[in-house]
Design a protein around this motif. Structure first.
Motif, short mmCIF file in Angstrom:
data_model
loop_
_atom_site.label_atom_id
_atom_site.label_comp_id
_atom_site.label_asym_id
_atom_site.label_seq_id
_atom_site.Cartn_x
_atom_site.Cartn_y
_atom_site.Cartn_z
N ALA A 166 -20.50 -29.13 26.13
CA ALA A 166 -21.20 -30.22 25.46
C ALA A 166 -22.51 -30.50 26.16
O ALA A 166 -22.54 -30.75 27.38
N CYS A 309 -20.02 -33.39 17.22
CA CYS A 309 -19.97 -34.82 17.59
C CYS A 309 -19.91 -35.65 16.30
O CYS A 309 -19.56 -35.14 15.24
N VAL A 349 -24.37 -29.62 19.72
CA VAL A 349 -23.43 -29.64 20.85
C VAL A 349 -23.60 -28.37 21.66
O VAL A 349 -23.66 -28.39 22.89
#
Length: 510
Positions: A166, A309, A349
């Motif tokens: 991430a 996300c 991400v």
């Protein structure tokens, strides 16, 4: 914070206020965020003395705790990565550490793996001011948008979990978009009980450190006992949690003999400070959402994946029943001709998985980072997103008819007797439902009544011919639900294979 990095703010600016609480069945422990920050800095110095620095990876395999939060914050202060490992999905071992490049593994499980540290030692490292490390200043760190802070793992229903790095930009973008629509501020207390190994649950700790509100960490087992003590203003939960809460409120109403209102019964469970309830990660039943809105506890559904996300969210300024909300700033939803959803992000991400089987990254990510979600849906004229189901959960009958199973399953779940319903088509001729009962013993008559209602609302091809009642409700412990309480279809089919393939019609126990 628009235009600035939340995570860079966290590592460079100590918080001025707010509190973190850890709520267990036996009580609640609270700590000011400035003290949390100082303990995390002390822990970071101790970890640095053990050789942890930028680019190193710390594994955390443990239940939610203050130690979990301290380790995550200390890693940010060192520019080290974390790997959030979900208990039950992983076991502490040297092989695990080697597979994911983990330098130190902190765990609450017994292990003799070299480099594994009991997570109980974290508190002493963070609280004890003695030691030469106290005279050593932490070097300043800079988190750039493409830097990876953590490896997060899919909570999906099949196969070995895929690991995804991430990026800072994706975290910052999501936090900024959520703050824009919900305006969390001092006086708020965000209640978090899903595993901290799920990165989004840590968002709310980051938000508290930046915006000065409170945050309470609990576990699913302790959540209901903690709610009345804590009296949060916001609860972060999945639909299964709210379905359980709904049943508890309804039971209290029945026990009151008509003397309590639904608003009073709901406040008895959640406390009297709720500003709103947050839900996502799985489809929410429309009746449950209406129930809490009518009880004076507005609940807002959203949509997102590990790979994207948060993408959409209903909120006080834009809410449409049946939708998962409007697209958030920094995201773009694209719907292909067949209804499949793709998501493009200003700050992806990532562009590929860090750990996955060959070909998995290419199937999920386009070269520009656009994510092929595999979900079916549409955007209405006002930009609200509606999800119909998963493309791989479409059943094709032998007559060529395509059946989208989600609406049928959701209709079955409107019965108070049914917690979950998963459809299968073993011979490509008719639909078979495996039902997780809402209570034990199951109520076959109520399930039969719901089956009749569901079938009456469907076309001939969409009707369920047989129902298998699971011998025990689906749960995380028996491996039939993910950590976000979504049914694991392949595992459910494997568990009830013989009953699903039995030709006996009607409703019967597994």
């Amino acid at each position: 914070m628009t235009g600035h990095s939340f995570l860079q703010h966290i590592v460079s600016t100590p918080p001025l206020g707010g509190r973190i609480s850890v709520s267990r069945l036996d009580g609640t422990e609270s700590l000011g965020l400035p003290e949390l920050y100082e303990r995390a800095r002390r822990l970071a110095r101790r970890l640095r003395a053990r050789g942890i620095g930028p680019g190193d990876r710390i594994g955390i395999l443990a239940a939610n705790s203050l130690e979990w939060v301290l380790l995550d914050l200390a890693a940010l202060l060192l520019k080290a990565e974390t790997a959030g490992l979900e208990p039950g999905k992983f076991a502490p071992s040297a092989e695990l550490m080697a597979r994911y490049g983990i330098t130190l593994l902190f765990t609450d499980q017994p292990t003799d793996a070299p480099g594994a540290v009991p997570i109980g030692e974290v508190r002493a490292l963070a609280e004890d001011p003695e030691g030469p490390e106290e005279d050593t200043a932490l070097p300043a760190v800079h988190w750039a948008p493409r830097d990876v802070t953590t490896i997060k793992f899919t909570s999906g229903s099949t196969g070995t979990p895929k690991g995804l790095g991430a990026t800072v930009g994706s975290i910052d973008s999501s936090l900024a978009a959520v703050q824009e629509i919900f305006e969390h501020k001092p006086g708020d207390d965000l209640f978090v009980f899903l595993p901290l190994s799920l990165l989004q649950q840590r968002y709310w700790v980051y938000s508290a450190l930046v915006h000065g509100h409170d945050v309470t960490i609990s576990t699913y087992e302790a959540a209901f006992a903690a709610l009345r003590r804590v009296k949060p203003t916001v609860v972060m939960g999945v639909p299964a949690f709210y379905e359980t809460a709904k049943r508890q409120v309804e039971a209290r109403l029945r026990r009151s003999g008509g003397t309590a209102t639904v608003q009073e019964a709901a406040r008895h469970l959640f406390g009297d400070r709720i500003r709103y309830l947050w839900t996502g990660s799985a489809p929410a039943d429309a009746a449950m959402l209406r129930f809490f809105h009518d009880a004076g506890l507005p609940i807002y559904e959203g949509y997102g994946l590990n790979e994207t996300c948060i993408v959409t969210k209903n909120h006080p300024g834009a809410h449409r029943a049946g939708s998962v909300g409007k697209v958030l700033r920094g995201k773009e939803v694209l719907v292909d001709a067949d209804g499949t959803i793709r998501v493009r992000s200003d700050h992806p991400v990532n562009y590929r998985y860090a750990y996955a089987e060959p070909g998995a990254s290419e199937r999920m990510f386009a070269p520009d980072g656009t994510v092929r979600t595999g979900d079916l849906g549409h955007l209405d004229e006002d930009g609200f997103l509606f999800i119909r189901g998963r493309a791989d959960d479409v059943i094709v009958l032998d007559n060529g008819k395509k059946i989208v199973v989600r609406p049928i399953e959701e209709h079955m779940r409107t019965s108070p007797a049914i917690a979950e319903c998963v459809l299968f088509c073993p011979a490509q001729t008719d639909l078979v439902a495996v039902v997780s009962p809402a209570a034990v013993p199951a109520d076959p008559d109520a399930i039969a009544a719901q089956l009749a209602l569901t079938n009456a609302a469907r076309t001939a091809d969409e009707r369920i011919s047989r129902v298998v009642i699971a011998d025990a409700p689906f749960s995380i412990d028996n491996g039939l639900l993910t950590s976000q309480y979504k049914p694991k279809r392949k595992q459910i089919l494997a568990t009830y294979h013989d009953a699903v393939h039995d030709s006996k019609e009607g409703i019967h126990a597994a």
